[in-house]
Design a protein around this motif. Structure first.
Motif, PDB file in Angstrom:
ATOM      1  N   THR A  26      48.526  14.452  25.600  1.00  0.00           N
ATOM      2  CA  THR A  26      47.786  15.143  26.673  1.00  0.00           C
ATOM      3  C   THR A  26      46.769  14.280  27.081  1.00  0.00           C
ATOM      4  OG1 THR A  26      46.552  16.536  25.224  1.00  0.00           O
ATOM      5  CG2 THR A  26      48.735  17.378  26.197  1.00  0.00           C
ATOM      6  N   ARG A  27      46.098  13.694  26.254  1.00  0.00           N
ATOM      7  CA  ARG A  27      44.972  12.656  26.815  1.00  0.00           C
ATOM      8  C   ARG A  27      44.944  11.502  25.664  1.00  0.00           C
ATOM      9  NH1 ARG A  27      39.473  15.723  26.959  1.00  0.00           N
ATOM     10  NH2 ARG A  27      39.950  16.691  24.961  1.00  0.00           N
ATOM     11  N   THR A  78      46.822  21.972  19.070  1.00  0.00           N
ATOM     12  CA  THR A  78      46.644  20.928  19.658  1.00  0.00           C
ATOM     13  C   THR A  78      45.959  19.967  18.238  1.00  0.00           C
ATOM     14  OG1 THR A  78      45.597  21.652  21.558  1.00  0.00           O
ATOM     15  CG2 THR A  78      44.878  19.350  21.139  1.00  0.00           C
ATOM     16  N   ASP A  83      49.712  17.869  22.102  1.00  0.00           N
ATOM     17  CA  ASP A  83      49.897  19.367  22.146  1.00  0.00           C
ATOM     18  C   ASP A  83      50.892  19.842  20.944  1.00  0.00           C
ATOM     19  OD1 ASP A  83      52.773  18.854  22.918  1.00  0.00           O
ATOM     20  OD2 ASP A  83      52.472  19.364  24.907  1.00  0.00           O
ATOM     21  N   SER A 123      44.465  11.068  31.269  1.00  0.00           N
ATOM     22  CA  SER A 123      44.857  12.713  31.041  1.00  0.00           C
ATOM     23  C   SER A 123      46.250  12.800  31.730  1.00  0.00           C
ATOM     24  CB  SER A 123      43.727  13.490  31.806  1.00  0.00           C
ATOM     25  OG  SER A 123      44.425  14.693  31.881  1.00  0.00           O
ATOM     26  N   LEU A 124      47.093  13.325  30.999  1.00  0.00           N
ATOM     27  CA  LEU A 124      48.602  13.655  31.589  1.00  0.00           C
ATOM     28  C   LEU A 124      48.394  14.569  32.720  1.00  0.00           C
ATOM     29  CD1 LEU A 124      51.584  13.274  31.334  1.00  0.00           C
ATOM     30  CD2 LEU A 124      51.621  15.090  29.811  1.00  0.00           C
ATOM     31  N   VAL A 125      47.773  15.510  32.607  1.00  0.00           N
ATOM     32  CA  VAL A 125      47.625  16.582  33.784  1.00  0.00           C
ATOM     33  C   VAL A 125      47.099  15.711  34.877  1.00  0.00           C
ATOM     34  CG1 VAL A 125      46.143  18.771  34.656  1.00  0.00           C
ATOM     35  CG2 VAL A 125      47.071  18.595  32.395  1.00  0.00           C
ATOM     36  N   THR A 127      48.769   7.791  30.115  1.00  0.00           N
ATOM     37  CA  THR A 127      48.903   8.252  28.653  1.00  0.00           C
ATOM     38  C   THR A 127      50.491   7.727  28.139  1.00  0.00           C
ATOM     39  OG1 THR A 127      50.282  10.277  29.135  1.00  0.00           O
ATOM     40  CG2 THR A 127      47.862  10.439  28.754  1.00  0.00           C
ATOM     41  N   TRP A 182      53.379  15.975  22.332  1.00  0.00           N
ATOM     42  CA  TRP A 182      53.230  15.356  23.676  1.00  0.00           C
ATOM     43  C   TRP A 182      51.830  14.928  23.666  1.00  0.00           C
ATOM     44  CZ3 TRP A 182      57.430  13.102  25.913  1.00  0.00           C
ATOM     45  CH2 TRP A 182      58.504  13.489  25.608  1.00  0.00           C
TER      46      TRP A 182
END
Length: 111
Positions: free
Chosen positions: A27-28, A2, A21, A44-46, A67, A25
């Motif tokens: 991720t946040r 990360t 990541d 946040s991507l998740v 994001t 990509w």
């Protein structure tokens, strides 16, 4: 591994704080705008993907933004400045709290 960094977009007067990541990509992502660095996004991507599956993307983006949904490379960022994970987390927590407070203020019930 990360990576955390920030970069400044002079055209929009926005500091972009990014967690990426190992593949690059996002991720946040946090966006702070203007001379007072007002939080305008803490995404946040998740969480965005979960909101997409639940059919609540519009509500989620209204509260937290989105994001970049891209792979970042050195050339993509404006003079990136590396951050530690702790530095990113501090900005993340502050921006998330501001986004939640703004969403509560918009809510007709203040919830």
């Amino acid at each position: 591994m990360t990576r955390w960094f920030r970069s400044y977009g002079a055209e929009e007067d926005i500091w972009f704080y990014v967690e990426a990541d190992a593949d690059g990509w996002v991720t946040r992502q946090v966006e702070l705008q203007g001379p007072f660095e007002k939080p305008i996004a803490a995404a946040s991507l998740v969480e965005w993907e979960a909101a997409r599956r639940a059919g609540t993307v519009a509500d989620h983006e209204t509260t937290f933004g989105a994001t970049a949904e891209v792979c970042v490379r050195e050339r993509d960022a404006h003079d990136p400045q590396d951050l530690t994970g702790g530095e990113f987390e501090t900005v993340w927590r502050t921006a998330r709290a501001a986004c939640r407070a703004r969403a509560r203020a918009r809510s007709p019930h203040g919830a």
